[in-house]
Scaffold this active site. Structure first.
Site, PDB file in Angstrom:
ATOM      1  CE1 TYR A  73      -4.024   2.059   0.377  1.00 30.71           C
ATOM      2  CE2 TYR A  73      -2.450   3.501   1.475  1.00 30.71           C
ATOM      3  CZ  TYR A  73      -3.676   3.306   0.855  1.00 30.71           C
ATOM      4  OH  TYR A  73      -4.541   4.355   0.705  1.00 30.71           O
ATOM      5  CG  PHE A 125      -6.926  17.525 -24.611  1.00 32.98           C
ATOM      6  CD1 PHE A 125      -7.023  16.993 -25.887  1.00 32.98           C
ATOM      7  CD2 PHE A 125      -7.279  16.720 -23.535  1.00 32.98           C
ATOM      8  CE1 PHE A 125      -7.457  15.687 -26.082  1.00 32.98           C
ATOM      9  CE2 PHE A 125      -7.700  15.408 -23.727  1.00 32.98           C
ATOM     10  CZ  PHE A 125      -7.796  14.887 -24.998  1.00 32.98           C
ATOM     11  CB  THR A 126     -11.760  17.262 -24.356  1.00 27.45           C
ATOM     12  OG1 THR A 126     -10.856  16.163 -24.218  1.00 27.45           O
ATOM     13  CG2 THR A 126     -12.090  17.442 -25.838  1.00 27.45           C
ATOM     14  CG  ASP A 216      -1.024  17.755 -21.775  1.00 26.52           C
ATOM     15  OD1 ASP A 216      -0.415  16.669 -21.766  1.00 26.52           O
ATOM     16  OD2 ASP A 216      -2.232  17.843 -22.048  1.00 26.52           O
ATOM     17  CE  LYS A 259      -3.600  10.156 -24.573  1.00 25.43           C
ATOM     18  NZ  LYS A 259      -4.408  10.234 -23.345  1.00 25.43           N
ATOM     19  NE  ARG A 383     -11.202  14.803 -30.238  1.00 25.21           N
ATOM     20  CZ  ARG A 383     -11.082  14.400 -28.956  1.00 25.21           C
ATOM     21  NH1 ARG A 383      -9.913  14.133 -28.450  1.00 25.21           N
ATOM     22  NH2 ARG A 383     -12.136  14.280 -28.179  1.00 25.21           N
ATOM     23  CG  PHE A 450     -15.947  14.122 -26.964  1.00 24.92           C
ATOM     24  CD1 PHE A 450     -15.807  15.254 -26.186  1.00 24.92           C
ATOM     25  CD2 PHE A 450     -15.063  13.073 -26.768  1.00 24.92           C
ATOM     26  CE1 PHE A 450     -14.798  15.344 -25.230  1.00 24.92           C
ATOM     27  CE2 PHE A 450     -14.049  13.150 -25.814  1.00 24.92           C
ATOM     28  CZ  PHE A 450     -13.935  14.295 -25.042  1.00 24.92           C
TER      29      PHE A 450
HETATM   30  N1  F0G Z   1      -3.788  15.795 -22.499  1.00 18.40           N
HETATM   31  C1  F0G Z   1      -3.749  15.389 -23.771  1.00 18.40           C
HETATM   32  C2  F0G Z   1      -2.987  16.194 -24.772  1.00 18.40           C
HETATM   33  C3  F0G Z   1      -4.441  14.227 -24.160  1.00 18.40           C
HETATM   34  O1  F0G Z   1      -4.388  13.843 -25.436  1.00 18.40           O
HETATM   35  C4  F0G Z   1      -5.161  13.506 -23.201  1.00 18.40           C
HETATM   36  C5  F0G Z   1      -5.918  12.326 -23.576  1.00 18.40           C
HETATM   37  C6  F0G Z   1      -5.168  13.964 -21.877  1.00 18.40           C
HETATM   38  C7  F0G Z   1      -4.459  15.115 -21.558  1.00 18.40           C
HETATM   39  C8  F0G Z   1      -5.939  13.271 -20.800  1.00 18.40           C
HETATM   40  O2  F0G Z   1      -5.326  12.099 -20.424  1.00 18.40           O
HETATM   41  O3  F0G Z   1      -6.985  10.336 -21.067  1.00 18.40           O
HETATM   42  O4  F0G Z   1      -5.068   9.844 -19.549  1.00 18.40           O
HETATM   43  O5  F0G Z   1      -6.964  11.213 -18.759  1.00 18.40           O
HETATM   44  N2  F0G Z   1      -6.213  12.044 -24.767  1.00 18.40           N
HETATM   45  C9  F0G Z   1      -6.898  10.865 -25.243  1.00 18.40           C
HETATM   46  C10 F0G Z   1      -7.069  10.983 -26.737  1.00 18.40           C
HETATM   47  C11 F0G Z   1      -8.150  10.537 -24.523  1.00 18.40           C
HETATM   48  O6  F0G Z   1      -7.693  10.089 -27.314  1.00 18.40           O
HETATM   49  O7  F0G Z   1      -6.587  11.942 -27.338  1.00 18.40           O
HETATM   50  P1  F0G Z   1      -6.134  10.805 -19.931  1.00 18.40           P
END
Ligand code: F0G
Length: 459
Positions: A73, A125-126, A216, A259, A383, A450
């Site tokens: 843990y 970014f979303t 990021d 990624k 996108r 989305f």
């Molecule tokens: N920042 C970037 C540039 C991303 O592309 C993503 C995720 C995140 C943050 C968030 O990270 O998913 O680990 O919580 N991108 C994925 C995509 C979902 O399909 O582009 P996460």
């Protein structure tokens, strides 16, 4: 010696069988999924280019690392391995593991943003923007104009426009800007890099104004590759050196390790400031888990530490981006409009130009992604306006200039022949593009719509 083509610096040891589907099966599947490729079952997908997130193939070494998990843990050996690897390759002194990137975004946003603050960034970014908004902030786009133009061949479309940044500074003052959020290889711009020169200038700007710089770093290795290929002075630098320098220019970082680092789950928040680390440790226990595991199992931290070392290998990254370029070049040769230059993790189809008969209100990119699945079982992602969502204050749809379908290439998963089939499918869809109908919502979630929205064709 003549320059040879790229080839994968690995061989295949185990395979996963995939299902071929009939057109009837695909029609049933996409109808059940409400024309949203996120709602398809993976079993019904032939070539899955939805995302490059968490879908990479781990190496035998990473799999071996899983067996070395220390599932204590507190104080897992794997945490210390991860922390030391982050410092060695990415320069950041303190690491807080999180379940994935957005876990780190939540913590950094809550720590640094107060109600009424502004957070400039090189395109939204979303999930990043949503966490900034949930913490009371407003995202401001300060990326160069070229990033919004799919036809511009600017080599560094991820660069910050200092006129935009200074305009914001003059309007709201430095005290309202807790940090600048800078993404490497900007996802929503089409996987486009920021240059080292721009980043160095940004570092200076932040120092002059007493503003933090948060990175990021989800696709930092791919950004490093473009710097090596395109920026003067970096021809002979290794990816590892460039990645390290990029990170050193920033104060803290959020990472989705699903990624670049080729693990199926995980992420972290990293930083250099001891006080900030203390605060992050206090928050991570609320949302993720103890500060030595965040949301990760010990074995996953081990696989991540190993994945980081593999991600900065020059041969790996050349083949990785080489495969994306290969697909992009096939499409370009066939006259398919795509975002230029070809990005690091994906080829982006320009839905505006492929479906000029559809107004943006009818979600052309969403419709194109559904049509591609119907054609061949290739799964892509919208996108465009659906991903962009609504303005939190006015409730109006954001209408992004980029209305794109992303063909995202998982790392080390598909072969060149899969890229051939993908290109053939896109070209077939293009040929009957005028028959593709627009879509309308039958269900629209309030945030990050989305992911779970449902649609039906407009007649
Ligand atoms: N920042 C970037 C540039 C991303 O592309 C993503 C995720 C995140 C943050 C968030 O990270 O998913 O680990 O919580 N991108 C994925 C995509 C979902 O399909 O582009 P996460």
């Amino acid at each position: 010696m003549a320059r040879r083509s790229w080839a994968e610096p690995y061989k295949i040891k185990m395979v996963e069988l995939i299902k071929m589907t009939s057109p009837e099966e695909r029609l049933r599947a996409i109808t059940e999924a409400g024309y949203n490729t996120f709602l398809l079952r993976s079993e019904d997908v032939y070539i899955d280019l939805l995302t490059d997130s968490g879908v990479g193939a781990m190496s035998d070494r990473q799999w071996a690392g899983l067996m070395m998990g220390d599932e204590a843990y507190a104080g897992s050996r794997n945490f210390y391995h991860l922390r030391d690897t982050v410092e060695e390759y990415y320069s950041y002194k303190y690491t807080v593991p999180t379940h994935q990137g957005r876990g780190a975004e939540n913590i950094i946003s809550q720590m640094l943003i107060s109600e009424g603050d502004y957070i400039p960034g090189n395109m939204y970014f979303t999930t990043t923007r949503l966490h900034q908004e949930l913490a009371g902030g407003t995202f401001v786009d300060v990326i160069v104009d070229e990033a919004h133009d799919p036809e511009s061949v600017h080599p560094f479309k991820g660069n910050v426009d200092f006129n935009k940044l200074n305009a914001l500074l003059n309007e709201v003052g430095a005290e309202k800007i807790p940090y600048v959020c800078i993404a490497t290889c900007v996802n929503m711009a089409g996987g486009q890099p920021i240059s080292m020169a721009n980043l160095r200038q940004l570092r200076e700007w932040c120092d002059n104004n007493g503003i933090m710089l948060v990175h990021d770093m989800t696709r930092v290795a791919e950004n490093a590759f473009f710097i090596q290929q395109r920026e003067k002075g970096f021809e002979d630098a290794s990816i590892q050196q460039i990645v390290y320098e990029i990170c050193s220019l920033t104060d803290a970082a959020t990472m989705s390790s699903k990624k670049d680092a080729m693990v199926n789950i995980g992420g972290f928040l990293a930083m250099n400031d001891a006080k900030l680390y203390e605060r992050a440790c206090a928050l991570v226990v609320v949302y993720e888990g103890l500060h030595t595991y965040g949301g990760m199992a010990g074995r996953d931290m081990e696989a991540l530490a190993i994945g980081i070392t593999e991600s900065v290998d020059d041969n790996h990254i050349r083949a990785r981006v080489g495969q994306v370029e290969y697909l992009g070049e096939l499409l370009k040769k066939a006259g398919v409009p795509i975002v230029n230059p070809i990005g690091g993790h994906a080829v982006f189809l320009d839905a505006r130009r492929i479906l000029p008969h559809l107004p943006q209100e009818q979600f052309p990119a969403q419709a194109l992604a559904a049509a591609l699945y119907l054609e061949s079982g290739v799964r892509a992602m919208e996108r465009g306006v659906v991903s962009a969502g609504r303005n939190k204050d006015t409730g109006e749809n954001y209408m992004p200039r980029l209305e794109l379908v992303r063909l995202t290439i998982p790392r080390r998963v598909y072969t060149q022949a899969h890229m051939d089939v993908t290109a053939e499918s896109v070209i077939d869809v293009m040929e009957r593009a005028d028959q593709i109908k627009g879509l309308r919502f039958t269900y629209e979630p309030e945030v990050l719509r989305f992911f779970q929205a449902r649609f039906e064709p407009v007649n």
